[in-house]
Design a protein around this motif. Structure first.
Motif, short mmCIF file in Angstrom:
data_model
loop_
_atom_site.label_atom_id
_atom_site.label_comp_id
_atom_site.label_asym_id
_atom_site.label_seq_id
_atom_site.Cartn_x
_atom_site.Cartn_y
_atom_site.Cartn_z
N LEU A 1 23.83 28.30 30.77
CA LEU A 1 24.78 29.37 30.51
C LEU A 1 24.41 30.58 31.35
CD1 LEU A 1 24.96 29.05 26.63
CD2 LEU A 1 26.61 28.23 28.30
N LYS A 2 25.40 31.39 31.65
CA LYS A 2 25.15 32.57 32.48
C LYS A 2 25.18 33.88 31.70
CE LYS A 2 24.78 30.34 36.37
NZ LYS A 2 23.53 30.21 37.04
N LEU A 3 25.79 33.89 30.51
CA LEU A 3 25.86 35.11 29.72
C LEU A 3 24.49 35.46 29.17
CD1 LEU A 3 29.13 34.65 27.64
CD2 LEU A 3 28.75 36.23 29.51
N THR A 4 24.17 36.73 29.18
CA THR A 4 22.93 37.20 28.58
C THR A 4 23.25 37.86 27.24
OG1 THR A 4 23.05 39.38 29.61
CG2 THR A 4 21.94 37.62 30.87
N ALA A 5 22.23 38.16 26.46
CA ALA A 5 22.44 38.84 25.18
C ALA A 5 23.09 40.21 25.42
CB ALA A 5 21.11 38.99 24.45
N ASN A 6 22.71 40.88 26.50
CA ASN A 6 23.32 42.17 26.82
C ASN A 6 24.80 42.02 27.16
OD1 ASN A 6 20.94 43.56 26.43
ND2 ASN A 6 20.34 43.46 28.58
N ASP A 7 25.14 40.96 27.89
CA ASP A 7 26.55 40.69 28.22
C ASP A 7 27.36 40.50 26.94
OD1 ASP A 7 25.98 40.73 30.95
OD2 ASP A 7 25.73 38.55 31.05
N LEU A 8 26.82 39.73 26.01
CA LEU A 8 27.52 39.47 24.76
C LEU A 8 27.72 40.74 23.95
CD1 LEU A 8 25.90 36.11 23.62
CD2 LEU A 8 28.25 36.46 24.38
N SER A 9 26.69 41.55 23.84
CA SER A 9 26.81 42.77 23.04
C SER A 9 27.73 43.79 23.72
CB SER A 9 25.44 43.38 22.77
OG SER A 9 24.80 43.74 23.97
N ALA A 10 27.83 43.76 25.03
CA ALA A 10 28.69 44.71 25.75
C ALA A 10 30.14 44.25 25.81
CB ALA A 10 28.16 44.91 27.16
N THR A 11 30.41 43.00 25.49
CA THR A 11 31.79 42.48 25.56
C THR A 11 32.57 42.93 24.33
OG1 THR A 11 30.99 40.53 26.76
CG2 THR A 11 33.17 40.38 25.77
N PRO A 12 33.73 43.53 24.53
CA PRO A 12 34.55 43.95 23.38
C PRO A 12 34.99 42.74 22.55
CG PRO A 12 35.46 44.80 25.46
CD PRO A 12 34.34 43.88 25.81
N ASP A 13 35.20 42.97 21.26
CA ASP A 13 35.57 41.88 20.35
C ASP A 13 36.80 41.11 20.81
OD1 ASP A 13 33.45 42.50 18.76
OD2 ASP A 13 34.62 43.43 17.15
N GLU A 14 37.80 41.82 21.31
CA GLU A 14 39.04 41.14 21.70
C GLU A 14 38.87 40.24 22.92
OE1 GLU A 14 38.98 45.33 23.32
OE2 GLU A 14 38.82 44.50 21.30
#
Length: 196
Positions: A58-71
């Protein structure tokens, strides 16, 4: 006396043996050995990439996930999961040996499978209903989707989906909003969706 055909076949065999035994760089034996060496090198390079995890991580990091808006979170996670599948297919040892989608999904973590299967079920039901999903290649995910609805907390969706009640499922989706529940589920299980 030998026939003309027999003599021709003996001459052909002699010419192939002559080509095989040529000791020059341009000999057939050398070409065959070089081609074989190139094939082995290519195979080992692909194998080592697969073992290093360059192919299906996977390429997403924990920071990417937390920075991604819910929608945008569910679609971002799904895109990352599908990209990892594509990398797996491209990283296969041979193009024709790439596993099918169901086998790749079966190797994911339980939270990843739940979110993907719920997403597939919701999107397929929007286009062709539950019957359309079951008749399509996505039908392989039917049981996984039903389990996924239960895991994310969409009990009414699970019941209607298992019963193949189109109207009940549409009402349950409108009431429970399973993709919104997926957002909470992803946030609660972020470690399953982020790369190490």
């Amino acid at each position: 006396m030998a026939s003309i055909e027999t003599m021709a076949s003996i001459e052909t065999m002699a010419s192939w043996e002559t080509l095989w035994h040529l000791e020059t760089f341009g000999g057939v034996r050398t070409l065959i050995l070089l081609a074989l060496a190139a094939l082995i090198a290519w195979y080992l390079r692909r194998l080592s990439k697969r073992e290093r995890g360059e192919v299906s991580s996977l390429k997403l990091t924990a920071n990417d996930l937390s920075a991604t808006p819910d929608e945008e979170l569910v679609n971002t996670v799904i895109r990352d999961l599908l990209d990892s599948c594509e990398r797996t297919r491209q990283g296969g040892l041979f193009p024709w040996s790439a596993p099918d989608m169901y086998r790749m999904v079966a190797n994911w973590s339980n939270p990843q499978v739940n979110v993907y299967a719920v997403w597939v079920a919701v999107k397929e039901s929007e286009n062709g209903g539950i019957a359309g999903m079951k008749a399509s290649p996505s039908g392989a995910f039917f049981d996984l989707a039903a389990d996924g609805f239960a895991q994310i907390g969409a009990a009414a969706c699970e019941a209607a989906f298992r019963a193949e009640d189109e109207e009940g499922f549409a009402a349950a989706v409108a009431a429970e909003k399973p993709l919104a529940l997926c957002v909470e589920y992803i946030r609660d299980n972020a470690d399953a969706f982020a790369s190490e």
